[in-house]
Design an enzyme around this catalytic site. Structure first.
Site, PDB file in Angstrom:
ATOM      1  N   ARG A 106       0.847  -1.187   0.000  1.00  0.00           N
ATOM      2  CA  ARG A 106       0.000   0.000   0.000  1.00  0.00           C
ATOM      3  C   ARG A 106       0.888   1.245   0.000  1.00  0.00           C
ATOM      4  O   ARG A 106       1.201   1.800   1.047  1.00  0.00           O
ATOM      5  CB  ARG A 106      -0.923  -0.004   1.218  1.00  0.00           C
ATOM      6  CG  ARG A 106      -1.942  -1.129   1.199  1.00  0.00           C
ATOM      7  CD  ARG A 106      -2.800  -1.153   2.444  1.00  0.00           C
ATOM      8  NE  ARG A 106      -3.486   0.112   2.674  1.00  0.00           N
ATOM      9  CZ  ARG A 106      -4.422   0.287   3.602  1.00  0.00           C
ATOM     10  NH1 ARG A 106      -4.765  -0.715   4.396  1.00  0.00           N
ATOM     11  NH2 ARG A 106      -5.010   1.467   3.753  1.00  0.00           N
ATOM     12  N   ASP A 144       2.262   5.021  -0.273  1.00  0.00           N
ATOM     13  CA  ASP A 144       1.725   6.283   0.240  1.00  0.00           C
ATOM     14  C   ASP A 144       1.500   7.297  -0.875  1.00  0.00           C
ATOM     15  O   ASP A 144       1.899   7.086  -2.020  1.00  0.00           O
ATOM     16  CB  ASP A 144       2.691   6.883   1.269  1.00  0.00           C
ATOM     17  CG  ASP A 144       2.783   6.061   2.538  1.00  0.00           C
ATOM     18  OD1 ASP A 144       1.826   5.325   2.841  1.00  0.00           O
ATOM     19  OD2 ASP A 144       3.819   6.161   3.227  1.00  0.00           O
ATOM     20  N   ARG A 166      11.415   5.822   3.278  1.00  0.00           N
ATOM     21  CA  ARG A 166      11.669   7.259   3.173  1.00  0.00           C
ATOM     22  C   ARG A 166      12.420   7.781   4.389  1.00  0.00           C
ATOM     23  O   ARG A 166      13.298   8.648   4.266  1.00  0.00           O
ATOM     24  CB  ARG A 166      10.359   8.006   2.990  1.00  0.00           C
ATOM     25  CG  ARG A 166       9.711   7.793   1.619  1.00  0.00           C
ATOM     26  CD  ARG A 166       8.304   8.377   1.586  1.00  0.00           C
ATOM     27  NE  ARG A 166       8.319   9.776   1.976  1.00  0.00           N
ATOM     28  CZ  ARG A 166       7.249  10.420   2.456  1.00  0.00           C
ATOM     29  NH1 ARG A 166       6.089   9.783   2.605  1.00  0.00           N
ATOM     30  NH2 ARG A 166       7.330  11.695   2.783  1.00  0.00           N
TER      31      ARG A 166
END
Length: 254
Positions: free
Chosen positions: A53, A55, A206
């Site tokens: 999933r 972002d 990230r």
């Protein structure tokens, strides 16, 4: 009851115009658009399961989805033509196949591989601005790889993730095993992290990139990655890198 077939699709997308992959009422998402188009093709509501999933703003090249469709409607060639004409090159279906009914895009996956791309030169590139993080100051790739080596293996990544909470209020577990992580120069002034794990927690890649780039800039030392890991405190790590440089590159099922 109508006979169904389990379908596996390989999907690529530019995540810049989406509020993430998963369906989210009231905002544009990749899954929302795919489900709408698939439901029209199948003349029945379709719900997809994805391998990862991603972002808001994160791209996909090797996203995998699975779903059940009416067997008498399953026409992979026609579906690809229809879905790709509607996707206008922003969401592209690369493959459509019928698979074993037990296959699940999420739970059958053995590993996920992400790539993070950095443009490291004094001037920006308008043709890379949607798919890379522009950093004008010089980066020490060797130091970044020392930092990357420190995260390989099984660790508690609480310092690099948004910590979820279960329904009972207890904190979610953030232990993950990284199979490999390394930075390399892929062409002039473009460097890329490739990182593989069975699964990642929210914003993990990230956040890792943000700290490793700070190592490359000299704001942190490479050994600081161990200290940050052991702290299990999100406040001690660097800010997450921008979403636009991240891409779900490949998912493995072997």
């Amino acid at each position: 009851m109508c006979e169904t077939v389990r379908v596996r699709m390989l999907v690529a997308y530019d995540g810049g115009g989406f509020r993430g992959f998963a369906v989210n009422e009231g905002v544009r998402t990749v899954a929302g658009e795919l489900e709408e188009r698939l439901s029209a093709l199948c003349a029945t509501p379709i719900t997809i399961t994805c391998a990862g999933r991603t972002d808001a703003g994160v791209h996909g090249w090797g996203q995998v989805v699975s779903f059940d469709a009416p067997a008498d409607r399953f026409e992979p060639d026609r579906w690809m033509r229809s879905l790709n004409s509607q996707g206008a090159g922003v969401v592209v279906v690369r493959e459509i196949t019928a698979v074993d009914p037990e296959f699940d895009a999420r739970f059958s996956a053995q590993w996920r591989r992400y790539r993070y791309t950095v443009l490291n030169r004094t001037t920006a590139d308008p043709f890379l601005r949607h798919t890379s993080w522009w950093i004008p100051d010089p980066l020490d790739i060797a130091a970044m790889n020392v930092a990357a080596a420190a995260i390989v293996g099984e660790h508690d990544f609480a310092s690099f993730c948004r910590r979820p909470a279960w329904a009972d209020g207890s904190p979610g577990l953030l232990v993950r095993r990284i199979f490999d992580a390394n930075w390399q120069a892929v062409e002039h002034d473009v460097i890329r992290l490739e990182i593989t794990a069975r699964a990642f927690c929210h914003q993990m890649v990230r956040s890792l990139v943000g700290s490793m780039v700070d190592v490359g800039l000299g704001k942190l030392r490479a050994p600081d990655m161990v200290r940050i890991l052991e702290a299990r405190n999100r406040a001690v790590a660097s800010k997450p890198a921008p979403a636009l440089g991240l891409c779900l590159w490949e998912v493995g099922y072997d």
